[in-house]
Design an enzyme around this catalytic site. Structure first.
Site, short mmCIF file in Angstrom:
data_model
loop_
_atom_site.label_atom_id
_atom_site.label_comp_id
_atom_site.label_asym_id
_atom_site.label_seq_id
_atom_site.Cartn_x
_atom_site.Cartn_y
_atom_site.Cartn_z
N CYS A 60 0.84 -1.21 0.00
CA CYS A 60 0.00 0.00 0.00
C CYS A 60 0.87 1.25 0.00
CB CYS A 60 -0.91 0.00 1.24
SG CYS A 60 -1.97 1.45 1.37
N CYS A 66 0.03 5.77 7.42
CA CYS A 66 -1.27 5.35 7.93
C CYS A 66 -1.09 4.50 9.17
CB CYS A 66 -2.02 4.58 6.85
SG CYS A 66 -3.59 3.89 7.40
N CYS A 69 -2.08 -0.24 9.43
CA CYS A 69 -1.24 -1.44 9.31
C CYS A 69 0.14 -1.16 9.91
CB CYS A 69 -1.06 -1.85 7.85
SG CYS A 69 -2.57 -2.45 7.07
N CYS A 148 -6.75 0.85 -0.21
CA CYS A 148 -6.61 0.12 1.05
C CYS A 148 -6.64 -1.38 0.73
CB CYS A 148 -7.71 0.47 2.04
SG CYS A 148 -7.54 -0.43 3.60
N GLN A 254 -18.28 -9.18 12.92
CA GLN A 254 -16.89 -9.58 12.70
C GLN A 254 -16.38 -8.89 11.44
OE1 GLN A 254 -15.21 -11.14 14.88
NE2 GLN A 254 -16.75 -12.15 16.16
N ASP A 349 -18.44 -14.88 23.87
CA ASP A 349 -17.64 -14.05 22.97
C ASP A 349 -17.79 -12.59 23.40
OD1 ASP A 349 -16.26 -12.89 20.89
OD2 ASP A 349 -17.82 -13.24 19.39
N CYS A 375 -11.21 -11.26 21.56
CA CYS A 375 -10.42 -10.34 20.75
C CYS A 375 -9.31 -9.70 21.58
CB CYS A 375 -11.32 -9.25 20.15
SG CYS A 375 -12.19 -8.26 21.39
#
Length: 417
Positions: A60, A66, A69, A148, A254, A349, A375
């Site tokens: 990218c 950015c 990532c 992206c 998700q 969850d 998560c």
């Protein structure tokens, strides 16, 4: 500030390189020697003196500026191995020795929900333009996004229309809009937050008209602003198992369909043979509907909109076992051990905060099988240790790389006793 040559020995949890001296250097890899500007325990990368053989070209143009990532510069197999090793290390330090399955990674161009920040850039004589983007690394400023490689291409293709849509959101000088964009089965759903209310209580008639015209021209499914519909051509929908579910406003979903499918498969396999299952923190039914293909399900969540969507979908799907759904704040009123009598398995969850009180009730119950989806590895470890200390065995953990090229990792843990 001082220029130093640093040897990178490892990576931290967020994906920043760590030197032998304990200094964090973003955008570096283990085994590299780099030149950096050092500020106490952090540094800015200046130059790579010796590159890792696993270093690769980012995919990218926005990478390094950015903040989305952190690890596009790392060869995918080495990157995936690091994430799995991170899980092994965290569990081992917590005294949780178990089988760690191979990591399941989502592919590029598959993330179906993103949060785009809108920024007003003023020009002469009251004119202005709008830029959409993500927050910069280590900054409150933002990067204008033109591509992206993480996001679903349908979101990227809609950037010009989303930018046009955002022009109507700056009637109040303190507005800092965020457009939460979700790819649904019926089109894009845009949920807008961060728009300050005017004295009249909302957007002007002109602003609402502008949103409707832009959304119609772009064929968006729905646009909502602070839980109020501004435009809707059709209900945004997703599929969970056999059910088609209308998305509530600002839904939890998700981020990756591939990761969702992996989680659903792991959860349903883990409780195979169970006749009665509780699905706690059920959302709109991600696991509820697939579980109901094989078991009677009790589903609970504190989000009324999500449970309402689940209940509506129940009436439109056939061939499932009985589902009982309830709006229930599982933090203030967890499912009690006594209520779990007769249940063969519990699936939970929770959000990032985990489910400590709920785990304590499960530990007191007679339930034999539990699947913990998380998560947040730290709260996963805390909650699972409550269960193992009560006699459960942590049979296996599967790492899920749902947020590609980030330091984020999710877990599915299977427990029994």
């Amino acid at each position: 500030m001082a220029h130093q040559s640093l040897s990178i020995t490892s990576l931290g949890f967020q994906g920043d390189g760590i030197s032998a001296e304990g200094i964090f250097v973003p955008l570096t890899l283990p085994g590299e020697v780099v030149q950096a500007d050092v500020h106490k325990d952090r540094a800015d990368l200046l130059d790579i003196i010796t590159a890792s053989p696993d270093r690769t070209d980012p995919v990218c143009r926005h990478f390094s500026r950015c903040g989305g990532c952190a690890l596009q510069h790392w060869e995918i197999n080495a990157y995936s191995a690091w994430k799995r090793d991170l899980v092994i290390s965290l569990l081992s330090k917590a005294g949780l020795e178990t089988q760690i399955d191979p990591i399941l990674t989502t592919p590029p161009h598959s993330r179906r929900r993103v949060g785009l920040h809108a920024k007003r850039i003023n020009g002469p004589k009251g004119a202005f333009r709008v830029e959409l983007g993500f927050k910069m690394r280590k900054s409150w400023d933002q990067v204008r996004i033109e591509e992206c490689p993480v996001a679903d291409p349908r979101i990227v293709a809609a950037l010009p229309s989303l930018t046009e849509l955002a022009k109507a959101l700056f009637e109040h000088p303190k507005s800092a809009p965020i457009l939460n964009v979700t790819v649904s089965e019926t089109g894009l759903d845009i949920d807008i937050r961060g728009v300050e209310r005017s004295k009249s209580g909302g957007l002007s008639a002109d602003g609402r008209m502008q949103i409707a015209m832009t959304a119609s021209a772009a064929d968006f499914a729905r646009v909502t602003l602070s839980d109020e519909i501004q435009y809707m051509a059709r209900a945004p929908q997703v599929r969970f198992g056999r059910a088609i579910v209308d998305l509530p406003f600002g839904p939890f979903l998700q981020a990756s369909p591939k990761s969702e499918a992996d989680m659903v498969r792991l959860v349903t396999q883990a409780v195979a043979g169970a006749k009665k299952v509780a699905d706690l923190f059920c959302g709109s039914g991600t696991f509820t509907f697939p579980l109901a293909e094989q078991a009677v399900v009790y589903a609970a969540d504190g989000a009324a909109g999500a449970v309402g969507a689940l209940k509506s979908a129940m009436g439109r799907v056939s061939g499932l076992k009985t589902i009982t759904a309830e709006v229930r704040d599982l933090y203030r009123r967890p499912m009690l051990a006594a209520e779990m009598n007769g249940f063969d398995a519990i699936v939970f969850d929770p959000p990032r905060a985990g489910a400590e009180d709920q785990a304590r009730e499960i530990a007191l119950s007679a339930v034999k099988r539990v699947v913990a989806v998380s998560c947040n590895p730290q709260t996963f470890i805390r909650d699972v240790r409550i269960l193992t200390e009560a006699g459960f065995s942590l049979d296996k953990v599967t790492p899920i790389d749902q947020f590609l090229w980030s330091g984020h990792v999710e877990l599915v843990g299977v427990l029994s006793r």
